[in-house]
Design a protein around this motif. Sequence first.
Motif, PDB file in Angstrom:
ATOM      1  N   ASN A   1      35.685 -22.166  10.253  1.00  0.00           N
ATOM      2  CA  ASN A   1      35.384 -23.483  10.832  1.00  0.00           C
ATOM      3  C   ASN A   1      33.888 -23.757  10.945  1.00  0.00           C
ATOM      4  OD1 ASN A   1      38.002 -24.770  11.537  1.00  0.00           O
ATOM      5  ND2 ASN A   1      38.286 -22.881  12.692  1.00  0.00           N
ATOM      6  N   LEU A   2      33.081 -22.946  10.264  1.00  0.00           N
ATOM      7  CA  LEU A   2      31.629 -23.120  10.327  1.00  0.00           C
ATOM      8  C   LEU A   2      31.221 -24.433   9.662  1.00  0.00           C
ATOM      9  CD1 LEU A   2      29.187 -21.442  11.366  1.00  0.00           C
ATOM     10  CD2 LEU A   2      28.797 -20.774   8.988  1.00  0.00           C
ATOM     11  N   VAL A   3      30.382 -25.206  10.380  1.00  0.00           N
ATOM     12  CA  VAL A   3      29.915 -26.496   9.887  1.00  0.00           C
ATOM     13  C   VAL A   3      28.443 -26.428   9.480  1.00  0.00           C
ATOM     14  CG1 VAL A   3      29.547 -28.927  10.492  1.00  0.00           C
ATOM     15  CG2 VAL A   3      31.597 -27.744  11.292  1.00  0.00           C
ATOM     16  N   CYS A   4      27.606 -25.741  10.299  1.00  0.00           N
ATOM     17  CA  CYS A   4      26.167 -25.639  10.033  1.00  0.00           C
ATOM     18  C   CYS A   4      25.753 -24.171   9.935  1.00  0.00           C
ATOM     19  CB  CYS A   4      25.369 -26.326  11.137  1.00  0.00           C
ATOM     20  SG  CYS A   4      25.746 -28.071  11.345  1.00  0.00           S
ATOM     21  N   PHE A   5      24.971 -23.844   8.898  1.00  0.00           N
ATOM     22  CA  PHE A   5      24.540 -22.465   8.673  1.00  0.00           C
ATOM     23  C   PHE A   5      23.057 -22.455   8.348  1.00  0.00           C
ATOM     24  CE2 PHE A   5      24.565 -18.672   5.590  1.00  0.00           C
ATOM     25  CZ  PHE A   5      24.339 -17.766   6.614  1.00  0.00           C
ATOM     26  N   ASP A   6      22.286 -21.666   9.131  1.00  0.00           N
ATOM     27  CA  ASP A   6      20.839 -21.520   8.920  1.00  0.00           C
ATOM     28  C   ASP A   6      20.561 -20.026   8.738  1.00  0.00           C
ATOM     29  OD1 ASP A   6      18.081 -21.320   9.066  1.00  0.00           O
ATOM     30  OD2 ASP A   6      17.880 -22.829  10.634  1.00  0.00           O
ATOM     31  N   PHE A   7      20.138 -19.648   7.534  1.00  0.00           N
ATOM     32  CA  PHE A   7      19.923 -18.231   7.224  1.00  0.00           C
ATOM     33  C   PHE A   7      18.508 -18.031   6.726  1.00  0.00           C
ATOM     34  CE2 PHE A   7      19.984 -14.639   4.217  1.00  0.00           C
ATOM     35  CZ  PHE A   7      20.446 -13.646   5.058  1.00  0.00           C
ATOM     36  N   GLY A   8      17.758 -17.120   7.398  1.00  0.00           N
ATOM     37  CA  GLY A   8      16.379 -16.914   6.990  1.00  0.00           C
ATOM     38  C   GLY A   8      15.877 -15.505   7.175  1.00  0.00           C
ATOM     39  N   TYR A   9      16.740 -14.510   7.042  1.00  0.00           N
ATOM     40  CA  TYR A   9      16.309 -13.109   7.124  1.00  0.00           C
ATOM     41  C   TYR A   9      15.828 -12.633   5.761  1.00  0.00           C
ATOM     42  CZ  TYR A   9      17.326 -11.242  11.761  1.00  0.00           C
ATOM     43  OH  TYR A   9      17.277 -10.922  13.094  1.00  0.00           O
ATOM     44  N   PHE A  10      14.833 -11.742   5.766  1.00  0.00           N
ATOM     45  CA  PHE A  10      14.467 -11.050   4.532  1.00  0.00           C
ATOM     46  C   PHE A  10      15.463  -9.925   4.310  1.00  0.00           C
ATOM     47  CE2 PHE A  10       9.962 -12.317   5.796  1.00  0.00           C
ATOM     48  CZ  PHE A  10       9.996 -13.442   4.989  1.00  0.00           C
ATOM     49  N   TYR A  11      15.901  -9.789   3.088  1.00  0.00           N
ATOM     50  CA  TYR A  11      16.849  -8.718   2.807  1.00  0.00           C
ATOM     51  C   TYR A  11      16.503  -8.055   1.472  1.00  0.00           C
ATOM     52  CZ  TYR A  11      19.057 -12.373  -0.043  1.00  0.00           C
ATOM     53  OH  TYR A  11      19.297 -13.371  -0.943  1.00  0.00           O
ATOM     54  N   CYS A  12      17.112  -6.903   1.229  1.00  0.00           N
ATOM     55  CA  CYS A  12      16.768  -6.090   0.056  1.00  0.00           C
ATOM     56  C   CYS A  12      17.842  -6.222  -1.014  1.00  0.00           C
ATOM     57  CB  CYS A  12      16.644  -4.628   0.467  1.00  0.00           C
ATOM     58  SG  CYS A  12      15.486  -4.365   1.810  1.00  0.00           S
ATOM     59  N   GLU A  13      17.491  -5.760  -2.202  1.00  0.00           N
ATOM     60  CA  GLU A  13      18.460  -5.848  -3.279  1.00  0.00           C
ATOM     61  C   GLU A  13      19.674  -4.954  -3.016  1.00  0.00           C
ATOM     62  OE1 GLU A  13      17.379  -4.322  -7.067  1.00  0.00           O
ATOM     63  OE2 GLU A  13      16.003  -2.821  -6.274  1.00  0.00           O
ATOM     64  N   GLU A  14      19.490  -3.907  -2.194  1.00  0.00           N
ATOM     65  CA  GLU A  14      20.616  -3.037  -1.861  1.00  0.00           C
ATOM     66  C   GLU A  14      21.515  -3.639  -0.789  1.00  0.00           C
ATOM     67  OE1 GLU A  14      17.460  -2.104  -1.793  1.00  0.00           O
ATOM     68  OE2 GLU A  14      17.134  -0.259  -2.939  1.00  0.00           O
ATOM     69  N   THR A  15      21.010  -4.655  -0.075  1.00  0.00           N
ATOM     70  CA  THR A  15      21.785  -5.262   0.999  1.00  0.00           C
ATOM     71  C   THR A  15      23.004  -5.972   0.418  1.00  0.00           C
ATOM     72  OG1 THR A  15      19.767  -5.620   2.272  1.00  0.00           O
ATOM     73  CG2 THR A  15      21.711  -6.853   2.948  1.00  0.00           C
ATOM     74  N   ARG A  16      24.166  -5.679   1.001  1.00  0.00           N
ATOM     75  CA  ARG A  16      25.402  -6.306   0.534  1.00  0.00           C
ATOM     76  C   ARG A  16      25.684  -7.547   1.365  1.00  0.00           C
ATOM     77  NH1 ARG A  16      28.757  -1.148   1.691  1.00  0.00           N
ATOM     78  NH2 ARG A  16      26.991  -0.968   3.120  1.00  0.00           N
ATOM     79  N   LEU A  17      25.819  -8.671   0.676  1.00  0.00           N
ATOM     80  CA  LEU A  17      26.113  -9.933   1.341  1.00  0.00           C
ATOM     81  C   LEU A  17      27.562 -10.316   1.061  1.00  0.00           C
ATOM     82  CD1 LEU A  17      22.933 -12.015   0.409  1.00  0.00           C
ATOM     83  CD2 LEU A  17      23.329 -10.668   2.466  1.00  0.00           C
ATOM     84  N   SER A  18      28.279 -10.595   2.127  1.00  0.00           N
ATOM     85  CA  SER A  18      29.676 -11.006   1.985  1.00  0.00           C
ATOM     86  C   SER A  18      29.890 -12.274   2.804  1.00  0.00           C
ATOM     87  CB  SER A  18      30.604  -9.883   2.471  1.00  0.00           C
ATOM     88  OG  SER A  18      31.962 -10.304   2.429  1.00  0.00           O
TER      89      SER A  18
END
Length: 460
Positions: free
Chosen positions: A258-275
């Motif tokens: 039910n997410l309507v608004c998403f603000d994402f601004g973390y630095f992450y690495c190529e090994e970091t898994r995003l799901s």
Amino acid sequence: MAIKRKQGSANAENLKTRDVKARRIDEEDLADRLSELPDHVILHIMSFLPIKEAVRTCLLSTRWKDLFTSISNIELDGVLRNKALRNRFMKFSDGFLSLRKDISVDRFRLCCGPGIDHRKINEWILYAVRHGVRELDLIFQSRSFETRHFTELEFTVFTCKTLLTLRLFNLPSLVLTIPTHCCLPKLKVLHLTFLKFSDDESIRRLLSSCNSLEELLVQSCELSNLNKLSVCHPTLKRLTINGGHIDPICELEINTPNLVCFDFGYFYCEETRLSLINLNSLSEARICIGFIAKMFSNFCNDTASAFDLMRALSCVQSFHLTGICLEIQAILQSPSLIPEFPNLTSLKMGACYAGWENMLVRCPCLETLAFELEDFGPVDWHTPKKDPSCLQHHIKAIKIFALKRKHVEFQLIGYLLKKAGVLESLTVEIKSVTKREKRMMSKNICALPKASKKCHILII
């Protein structure tokens, strides 16, 4: 002559006396009119005053004598320079809370710096919870505070049945440990800033205990203790995760149907898994794609993870894309890596990135386009090989922010005006120039040929 001077002096004195009396009458009349207001209106007005000023109103008249004891919005600011002021603050806070009537607390904001007795802090937090606080802000601005000092966080705050809003702010010395008995059934807004999570289970327990949560902010938090940051919540509508970095070993999982608004601004690495799954209700997103670093030392391009991030957001209607130019341009200059955004009507870019036109090609229904040129303006201009269809047939509003005196920026504006067939408004913000230069730039922009006869140009 002397008599006339005396008469003139006497007249002046009389005028001053009348003015003073008139002001006194006006002030008394104003105080009387305020006193005639109902208690709840006066208390609402007092809620905008600093707490000490609100207490001083008891001196105005007998009508105001005990009004301050019914204040429901309490703000205690204990960030003070010296020991005497801190002692005075603690004494005042104890005295005020002891005099206050036994009624509920709507909002309780406590800000404490070095030198404030943590036992007092616990007592004040306990007071707020026992009086059914609905909005609680706890701000600890001292590295001397430790987790063991704040027992009331574990035993009262995280089991408060009345809380609707909870904001916790601390320098990273405080490790947030969530008790197993955590229960916040009415909590709708949760803000966590400059905190350190003890382990994966702590954040999971916290979120699972908030059955009504609608807004979550995780800002500048230390995530080094986590193997997995999991935000899985069925009622969450607004999510902000920004202001820090995610370790290579850490997995980020977001499952929010039910997410309507998403603000994402973390630095992450190529090994970091995003799901990122179940984001079909998402309508607005702001994404800052930063350095994608390998072990925080060797920077590299990993367009695959950035592409996965953008693909998960392809259902949005409003998209703000910003970040480090090299990372975004690596995606935009590879059209096959850009997912289609069939619902997107508003797009804002944090710079005029090379390959921006490829993004527009993937946004067939785009109506509003904005460029923010504050940090990264266009370096070189290359006329797009193919004009995006949305620019010709759909875009009605274009906004250019932080325009400077660069020839390449005028080439961008010239191209947009020449190709935008149904454009209704162009807004240009000009910065860092003199008034004379601004007038000349405005004149040049307004003289550019336009494909749309309906287009109005606004220079700010």
